[in-house]
Design a protein around this motif. Structure first.
Motif, short mmCIF file in Angstrom:
data_model
loop_
_atom_site.label_atom_id
_atom_site.label_comp_id
_atom_site.label_asym_id
_atom_site.label_seq_id
_atom_site.Cartn_x
_atom_site.Cartn_y
_atom_site.Cartn_z
N TYR A 116 0.86 -1.18 0.00
CA TYR A 116 0.00 0.00 0.00
C TYR A 116 0.90 1.23 0.00
O TYR A 116 2.01 1.19 0.54
CB TYR A 116 -0.89 0.05 1.25
CG TYR A 116 -1.87 -1.08 1.39
CD1 TYR A 116 -3.21 -0.90 1.08
CD2 TYR A 116 -1.46 -2.34 1.84
CE1 TYR A 116 -4.13 -1.94 1.23
CE2 TYR A 116 -2.36 -3.38 1.98
CZ TYR A 116 -3.69 -3.18 1.68
OH TYR A 116 -4.59 -4.21 1.82
N VAL A 117 0.42 2.32 -0.57
CA VAL A 117 1.13 3.59 -0.47
C VAL A 117 0.18 4.65 0.07
O VAL A 117 -1.00 4.71 -0.29
CB VAL A 117 1.73 4.05 -1.83
CG1 VAL A 117 2.87 3.14 -2.24
CG2 VAL A 117 0.68 4.11 -2.91
N VAL B 121 3.88 -2.57 3.95
CA VAL B 121 3.89 -3.96 3.54
C VAL B 121 3.03 -4.73 4.53
O VAL B 121 3.25 -4.66 5.74
CB VAL B 121 5.31 -4.55 3.54
CG1 VAL B 121 5.29 -6.00 3.05
CG2 VAL B 121 6.25 -3.71 2.67
N THR B 122 2.02 -5.43 4.03
CA THR B 122 1.17 -6.24 4.89
C THR B 122 1.32 -7.71 4.53
O THR B 122 1.77 -8.07 3.44
CB THR B 122 -0.32 -5.86 4.78
OG1 THR B 122 -0.81 -6.28 3.50
CG2 THR B 122 -0.53 -4.37 4.96
N SER B 123 0.94 -8.57 5.47
CA SER B 123 0.88 -10.01 5.22
C SER B 123 -0.53 -10.50 5.50
O SER B 123 -1.11 -10.16 6.53
CB SER B 123 1.87 -10.76 6.10
OG SER B 123 1.67 -12.17 6.01
N LEU C 299 10.21 0.12 11.33
CA LEU C 299 9.66 -1.07 11.95
C LEU C 299 8.89 -0.75 13.23
O LEU C 299 8.17 -1.60 13.75
CB LEU C 299 10.76 -2.08 12.24
CG LEU C 299 11.54 -2.57 11.01
CD1 LEU C 299 12.61 -3.57 11.41
CD2 LEU C 299 10.60 -3.17 9.98
N GLY C 300 9.07 0.47 13.75
CA GLY C 300 8.33 0.91 14.93
C GLY C 300 7.16 1.78 14.53
O GLY C 300 7.34 2.88 14.00
N PHE C 301 5.95 1.30 14.75
CA PHE C 301 4.75 2.07 14.42
C PHE C 301 3.61 1.54 15.28
O PHE C 301 3.66 0.43 15.82
CB PHE C 301 4.40 1.97 12.94
CG PHE C 301 4.33 0.56 12.41
CD1 PHE C 301 3.17 -0.20 12.50
CD2 PHE C 301 5.45 -0.02 11.82
CE1 PHE C 301 3.12 -1.50 12.02
CE2 PHE C 301 5.41 -1.32 11.33
CZ PHE C 301 4.24 -2.07 11.43
N ALA C 302 2.58 2.35 15.44
CA ALA C 302 1.40 1.96 16.21
C ALA C 302 0.54 1.06 15.33
O ALA C 302 -0.11 1.53 14.40
CB ALA C 302 0.63 3.19 16.67
N ALA D 167 5.68 -3.89 8.05
CA ALA D 167 6.78 -2.92 7.90
C ALA D 167 6.28 -1.71 7.13
O ALA D 167 5.33 -1.79 6.34
CB ALA D 167 7.96 -3.54 7.17
N LEU D 168 6.94 -0.58 7.38
CA LEU D 168 6.72 0.64 6.62
C LEU D 168 8.03 1.06 5.98
O LEU D 168 9.12 0.72 6.46
CB LEU D 168 6.21 1.77 7.52
CG LEU D 168 4.91 1.54 8.29
CD1 LEU D 168 4.61 2.74 9.20
CD2 LEU D 168 3.75 1.29 7.34
N CYS D 169 7.92 1.83 4.91
CA CYS D 169 9.11 2.39 4.27
C CYS D 169 8.80 3.81 3.86
O CYS D 169 7.88 4.06 3.07
CB CYS D 169 9.50 1.54 3.05
SG CYS D 169 11.03 2.09 2.24
N ALA D 170 9.55 4.77 4.42
CA ALA D 170 9.36 6.18 4.10
C ALA D 170 10.14 6.50 2.83
O ALA D 170 11.33 6.21 2.74
CB ALA D 170 9.86 7.05 5.25
#
Length: 511
Positions: free
Chosen positions: A133-134, A178-180, A223-226, A245-248
């Motif tokens: 997702y973006v 990124v989701t699973s 890798l740290g997010f609510a 995970a997120l990627c900025a």
């Protein structure tokens, strides 16, 4: 950290419950004796999950497929820091990342009458379970919103409109999530699918980071997010499908506006299976490693673990990687599509020491991330030019490998890899291990997520590098405790995370 994150028994117990063992019949069992079970599910083929998420009512936004080759060689892009570059993300970059980190290849395989289309990034057992997702501000060619990347037809679909980046707690013009969908992997691998969620995300992200670097766009792994807040933004339930995970992407841009409470996303989605089988350990581990509030996230991101670098006691061999001006010019757009799992190696040839050095050097370089858990890379060397066969430890800070034990360990390589013969044929086996206890003491149960993902990300960089050098690699699996026993006494007290084997591919025969 939350109380559940402060109690790290969840991670240690999950790791123990998902260990692999070789059973007496040559198969693979999972668990901790005497509580062992068959490692593979696949008990009802009518439930085989559909490998794509399909929003049934959203119109696709077509994306370009043909890209001009970037000027940065793949080996430079995959080892980039993520801090350089000033280019801004746009629709073409999102198309590149989607296609080159989770898109479809023109290669298929049929397994028990099921046709599987390979993806650009490898996935455990080809049980593809990741979604991209973006979340973006207004881009020159894309309005602000939340978009799902569809691997099925290489398109975006708008899940939400408007700039909702502030709800993520990450500052960047674009944030990729990124989701699973756990069941799509657990159908085969049971609860161990939770490890695979982070293995496969790390593999995919190794390529996403390289694509961003090749376009001159800064990128940082987050890798740290609510968890609940991020999942709500994306419109996923956080249980069946969850953000891993997120990627900025990018730097600067317009500030994210304040966001009021977001309405839920109620969009019809094609069912993955007629029904799903629950493996409770997945949900339990995910909840135990979740973060709830911005304050918890900030505290987690600020934690550090001192990387233990014991003084080498064995003979050191200095690496001699290719200099920047001598790496092959092939860009990521050419290298990623030829990436595959190599299981046939030329046992009559040696891997050049220069290529061996280059792969270790490039894959171990730092990259931008909110946390980087300390990992150790152990090597079983079978056939590298000028290098004594044996067991080694890579010391990135010294630019060297340390010989721990000399000998021919081909048979051991296959044995600890649950009998997979290509591990004996490959020129090198690279194992990433970690001492989980200090890592978990500092990062809580979520440190387990980070260790699994970053080990796979480093392996993904190495794997991609082999194809830039016209070599081959393959991710594998292993019997956890046999790995630690084999690398001990040096690795005593550590835990097995990930393994990749690599080397010179066997030439194709005539015809």
């Amino acid at each position: 950290m939350t109380q559940r994150n402060a109690d790290v028994r969840a991670a240690l117990e999950f790791h123990a419950a998902t260990r692999y063992w070789r059973d007496d019949d040559g198969g693979i069992a999972m668990g901790t004796p005497p509580a062992l079970e068959n490692a593979i599910w696949e008990e009802d083929r009518s439930l085989e999950p559909y490998p794509f998420k399909v929003y049934e009512t959203l119109e696709p936004i077509p994306l370009p497929r043909d890209f001009a080759a970037s000027s940065i060689p793949a080996l430079e892009a995959l080892s980039a820091s993520g801090l350089d570059g000033a280019a801004a993300p746009d629709l073409e970059l999102l198309a590149r990342i989607g296609l080159l980190s989770n898109g479809l290849l023109d290669r298929t395989v049929t397994v028990r009458d099921t046709v599987i289309t390979y993806r650009t990034a490898g996935g455990t057992g080809a049980r593809y379970h990741l979604e991209l997702y973006v979340v973006c501000c207004d881009l020159p060619d894309l309005p602000a919103g939340v978009y799902h990347y569809s691997a099925l037809d290489h398109s975006l679909r708008q899940v939400r409109s408007g700039d909702v980046r502030a709800a993520l707690g990450v500052e960047a013009p674009v944030v990729m999530a990124v989701t699973s969908t756990f069941w799509r992997n657990a159908w085969r691998y049971k609860a161990r699918a939770y490890r695979h969620a982070f293995w496969d995300a790390g593999t995919s992200l190794s390529q996403a980071l390289a694509v961003a670097a090749s376009a001159g766009v800064p990128a940082e792994l987050v890798l740290g997010f609510a968890d609940a807040a991020v999942n709500a933004v994306l419109g996923v339930d956080g249980a069946r499908e969850a953000t891993v995970a997120l990627c900025a992407l990018g730097r600067g841009g317009p500030p994210a506006p304040d966001v009021a409470e977001l309405p839920p996303v109620n969009l019809p989605v094609r069912p993955v299976s007629p029904r799903e089988v629950e493996f409770p350990a997945i949900g339990a581990m995910h909840r135990a490693s979740s973060l709830d509030t911005r304050a918890e996230v900030a505290a987690w991101r600020s934690a550090t673990v001192a990387a233990k670098s014991p003084e080498p006691a064995g003979r050191l061999v200095t690496l001699h990687p290719l200099p920047d001006d001598a790496v092959p010019p092939d860009p990521v757009e050419d290298v990623i599509p030829r990436r595959r799992s190599t299981r046939r190696y030329d046992t009559e040839a040696e891997l050049s020491f220069r290529d061996f050095s280059t792969l270790l050097d490039r894959s171990a370089r730092g990259f931008a991330a909110d946390v980087l858990p300390p990992l150790a890379c152990y090597l079983i060397v079978h056939a590298v030019e000028g290098l004594t066969p044996g067991v080694y430890l890579h010391h990135p800070a010294l630019g060297a490998v340390e010989l721990l034990r000399a000998g021919d360990f081909r048979a051991d390589s296959a044995r600890i890899a649950v009998g997979q013969s290509y591990c004996a044929d490959a020129h090198v086996n690279a194992y990433w291990l970690a001492d989980l206890r200090p890592l978990l003491e500092r990062y809580g149960n979520r440190g387990y997520r980070a260790a699994q993902l970053v080990s796979a990300l480093r392996a993904g960089k190495l794997h991609l590098g082999t194809h830039a050098l016209r070599l081959g690699a393959c991710g594998s699996t292993s019997a956890d405790d046999e790995v630690i026993e084999f690398f001990s006494p040096h690795a005593a007290g550590m835990s097995y995370l990930f393994v990749t084997v690599f080397g010179v591919r066997r030439p194709r025969g005539p015809g």
